[in-house]
Design a protein around this motif. Structure first.
Motif, mmCIF file in Angstrom:
data_model
loop_
_atom_site.group_PDB
_atom_site.id
_atom_site.type_symbol
_atom_site.label_atom_id
_atom_site.label_comp_id
_atom_site.label_asym_id
_atom_site.label_seq_id
_atom_site.Cartn_x
_atom_site.Cartn_y
_atom_site.Cartn_z
ATOM 1 N N GLY A 311 0.983 -1.422 0.002
ATOM 2 C CA GLY A 311 -0.026 -0.025 -0.100
ATOM 3 C C GLY A 311 0.765 1.293 0.028
ATOM 4 N N THR A 312 2.218 1.169 0.146
ATOM 5 C CA THR A 312 2.957 2.202 0.341
ATOM 6 C C THR A 312 3.592 2.523 -0.951
ATOM 7 N N GLN A 313 3.405 1.780 -1.929
ATOM 8 C CA GLN A 313 4.156 1.833 -3.456
ATOM 9 C C GLN A 313 3.153 2.673 -4.309
ATOM 10 N N THR A 314 3.461 3.979 -3.761
ATOM 11 C CA THR A 314 2.495 4.815 -4.830
ATOM 12 C C THR A 314 3.233 5.293 -5.946
ATOM 13 N N VAL A 315 2.839 5.278 -7.119
ATOM 14 C CA VAL A 315 3.242 5.846 -8.223
ATOM 15 C C VAL A 315 2.523 7.133 -8.596
ATOM 16 N N ASP A 316 3.392 8.190 -8.643
ATOM 17 C CA ASP A 316 3.194 9.588 -9.062
ATOM 18 C C ASP A 316 2.902 9.667 -10.509
ATOM 19 N N PRO A 317 1.708 9.776 -11.015
ATOM 20 C CA PRO A 317 1.685 10.018 -12.679
ATOM 21 C C PRO A 317 2.179 11.514 -13.044
ATOM 22 N N ASP A 318 2.330 12.359 -12.002
ATOM 23 C CA ASP A 318 2.953 13.686 -12.525
ATOM 24 C C ASP A 318 4.533 13.531 -12.780
ATOM 25 N N PHE A 319 5.052 12.804 -11.786
ATOM 26 C CA PHE A 319 6.753 12.536 -11.892
ATOM 27 C C PHE A 319 6.992 11.621 -13.010
ATOM 28 N N MET A 320 5.833 10.654 -13.140
ATOM 29 C CA MET A 320 6.122 9.831 -14.348
ATOM 30 C C MET A 320 6.140 10.695 -15.602
ATOM 31 N N ALA A 321 5.267 11.388 -15.947
ATOM 32 C CA ALA A 321 5.339 12.393 -16.968
ATOM 33 C C ALA A 321 6.712 13.366 -16.902
ATOM 34 N N VAL A 322 7.078 13.786 -15.796
ATOM 35 C CA VAL A 322 8.105 14.733 -15.992
ATOM 36 C C VAL A 322 9.641 13.814 -16.006
ATOM 37 N N SER A 323 9.396 12.655 -15.668
ATOM 38 C CA SER A 323 10.691 11.753 -16.178
ATOM 39 C C SER A 323 10.767 11.422 -17.516
ATOM 40 N N ASP A 324 9.585 11.314 -18.106
ATOM 41 C CA ASP A 324 9.581 10.888 -19.435
ATOM 42 C C ASP A 324 9.910 12.003 -20.235
ATOM 43 N N GLU A 325 9.283 13.275 -19.965
ATOM 44 C CA GLU A 325 9.627 14.398 -20.679
ATOM 45 C C GLU A 325 11.301 14.874 -20.757
ATOM 46 N N LEU A 326 11.808 14.750 -19.470
ATOM 47 C CA LEU A 326 13.069 15.303 -19.335
ATOM 48 C C LEU A 326 14.260 14.192 -19.695
ATOM 49 N N VAL A 327 13.749 12.895 -19.532
ATOM 50 C CA VAL A 327 14.603 11.802 -20.252
ATOM 51 C C VAL A 327 14.724 12.142 -21.941
ATOM 52 N N ALA A 328 13.445 12.241 -22.178
ATOM 53 C CA ALA A 328 13.472 12.494 -23.598
ATOM 54 C C ALA A 328 14.283 13.587 -24.262
ATOM 55 N N TRP A 329 14.015 14.786 -23.347
ATOM 56 C CA TRP A 329 15.026 16.118 -23.656
ATOM 57 C C TRP A 329 16.376 15.688 -23.525
ATOM 58 N N ALA A 330 16.917 14.976 -22.573
ATOM 59 C CA ALA A 330 18.343 14.734 -22.460
ATOM 60 C C ALA A 330 18.730 14.149 -23.435
ATOM 61 N N ARG A 331 17.869 13.153 -24.185
ATOM 62 C CA ARG A 331 18.293 12.448 -25.303
ATOM 63 C C ARG A 331 18.112 13.127 -26.877
ATOM 64 N N GLY A 332 17.858 14.397 -26.474
ATOM 65 C CA GLY A 332 17.759 15.207 -27.697
ATOM 66 C C GLY A 332 16.450 15.102 -28.540
ATOM 67 N N ALA A 333 15.427 14.190 -28.349
ATOM 68 C CA ALA A 333 14.152 14.072 -28.895
ATOM 69 C C ALA A 333 13.546 15.612 -29.148
ATOM 70 N N PRO A 334 12.945 15.775 -30.544
ATOM 71 C CA PRO A 334 12.459 16.900 -30.807
ATOM 72 C C PRO A 334 11.039 17.456 -29.931
ATOM 73 N N GLY A 335 11.005 18.340 -29.511
ATOM 74 C CA GLY A 335 9.599 18.740 -29.314
ATOM 75 C C GLY A 335 9.225 18.302 -27.817
ATOM 76 N N SER A 336 10.324 18.182 -27.052
ATOM 77 C CA SER A 336 10.194 17.625 -25.492
ATOM 78 C C SER A 336 10.968 18.540 -24.711
ATOM 79 N N ALA A 337 10.313 18.933 -23.819
ATOM 80 C CA ALA A 337 10.839 20.077 -22.605
ATOM 81 C C ALA A 337 12.103 20.835 -23.130
ATOM 82 N N SER A 338 12.019 20.855 -24.322
ATOM 83 C CA SER A 338 13.219 21.882 -24.903
ATOM 84 C C SER A 338 13.205 23.265 -24.259
ATOM 85 N N GLY A 339 12.076 23.838 -24.257
ATOM 86 C CA GLY A 339 12.012 25.259 -23.523
ATOM 87 C C GLY A 339 12.275 25.326 -22.021
ATOM 88 N N SER A 340 12.697 24.148 -21.402
ATOM 89 C CA SER A 340 13.218 24.462 -20.185
ATOM 90 C C SER A 340 14.584 24.396 -20.097
#
Length: 340
Positions: A311-340
């Protein structure tokens, strides 16, 4: 070790740090009273400890609960602003031989000008309001000591954990990602140094300073002497979770803070900076203190406890999205978090 049989009051007593300190103080034979709102049952109070319930922000209720009782030491884990500290001075002046204020090592100068960090390191944190409020509390309490002899002792813990804690940026969400074969976001380049202290180790040193007249008017850092690169912290938890080869993706703390502002203060005001602490001062007062629990052991405790409590294994959908966006940005994917 201090003498047994002290009358101790813990304001809080059920948190990560305070619960371990209560358990050790009771085990040493002190007469321990815990006062809180009774809202947390995650860490049960040991048998033989007196439990009082009141809201520390409600002066009338607190006064009615404590009456005219006096204590050898009061340990305050619940004051976070100068207003809270001022109320504590008013409440406990003349009623305790020692008032121990739990501050924070995040109050030390950020970024640090030198390492290791000592009790004499300046207190300044322009990034995090929490830390500035703790500094404000310290200023008020030190003034009360200098002006009126209020018997304050200041303790500055750093990142202290127990088996219920998850010290990663995304909490359990990062473990979920690791076990799902997903890349995990690590701030900076993963090489900055961090100190993680097991709550049981902290409690040994903390209880050793209670009832010590020579600690009044002083401040003490209490941490482990082990410091690890952040990549190693992630790898130890990954290994404990059964993921021997985690995929770690590095993104600067400033970029993470810009893209996810709620994460900024804790990163820029604390975790982004290498921290190595000297514990020489607390060891001079408590000669037997040594942090015995390495984080490799702590990591297994943390994963084991969470696996035993699904019951303590809570997955935060907002942090999942942040992680996906910033990982994609770090890998140079177009259109992802590049404005940050």
């Amino acid at each position: 070790m201090n003498g047994s049989g002290l009358r101790l009051l813990f304001l809080g007593g059920t948190g990560v740090i305070s619960a371990a300190a209560v358990e050790r103080a009771a085990g040493l034979g002190h007469r321990v009273t815990v006062l809180n709102r009774g809202a947390s049952y995650l860490r049960p109070v040991p048998d033989g400890v007196e439990v009082l319930h009141a809201d520390v922000r409600d002066e009338a209720a607190l006064g009615a609960t404590l009456g005219n009782r006096e204590f050898d030491a009061v340990a305050d884990f619940l004051s976070f602003t100068p207003e809270h500290a001022a109320a504590a001075v008013s409440r406990f002046a003349g009623r305790t031989g020692q008032y121990v204020f739990i501050s924070s090592a995040s109050a030390y100068q950020k970024p640090p000008a030198r390492l290791p960090i000592l009790e004499s390191t300046p207190l300044r944190n322009p990034f995090w309001r929490y830390s500035r409020d703790k500094i404000g509390c310290e200023d008020l309490l030190v003034d009360a000591y200098r002006t009126d002899g209020f018997p304050v002792t200041i303790v500055r813990p750093s990142h202290t954990y127990d088996r219920t804690s998850m010290p990663l940026l995304g909490g359990w969400t990062d473990i979920h990602r690791l076990r799902s074969g997903l890349p995990v976001l690590v701030h900076g380049d993963g090489t900055s140094l961090w100190t993680l202290t097991h709550s049981s180790d902290f409690a040994f040193a903390f209880t050793g300073l209670l009832g010590r007249p020579q600690s009044v008017g002083e401040s003490y850092t209490i941490t482990s002497d082990e410091f690890l690169p952040w990549d190693q912290v992630y790898r130890l938890l990954a290994a404990a979770a059964g993921v021997p080869e985690p995929e770690l993706v590095h993104v600067s703390s400033a970029t993470i803070a810009a893209y996810a502002p709620s994460l900024g203060p804790g990163l820029l005001g604390d975790k982004a900076h290498s921290v190595i602490f000297s514990n020489a001062k607390i060891k001079s007062l408590v000669p037997g203190y040594r942090a015995d629990i390495p984080f490799s052991t702590g990591a297994r405790e943390i994963i084991g406890w969470h696996d035993a409590h699904p019951g303590t294994q809570t997955v935060d959908p907002d942090f999942m999205a942040v992680s996906d966006e910033l990982v994609a940005w770090a890998r140079g994917a177009p259109g992802s978090a590049s404005g940050s």
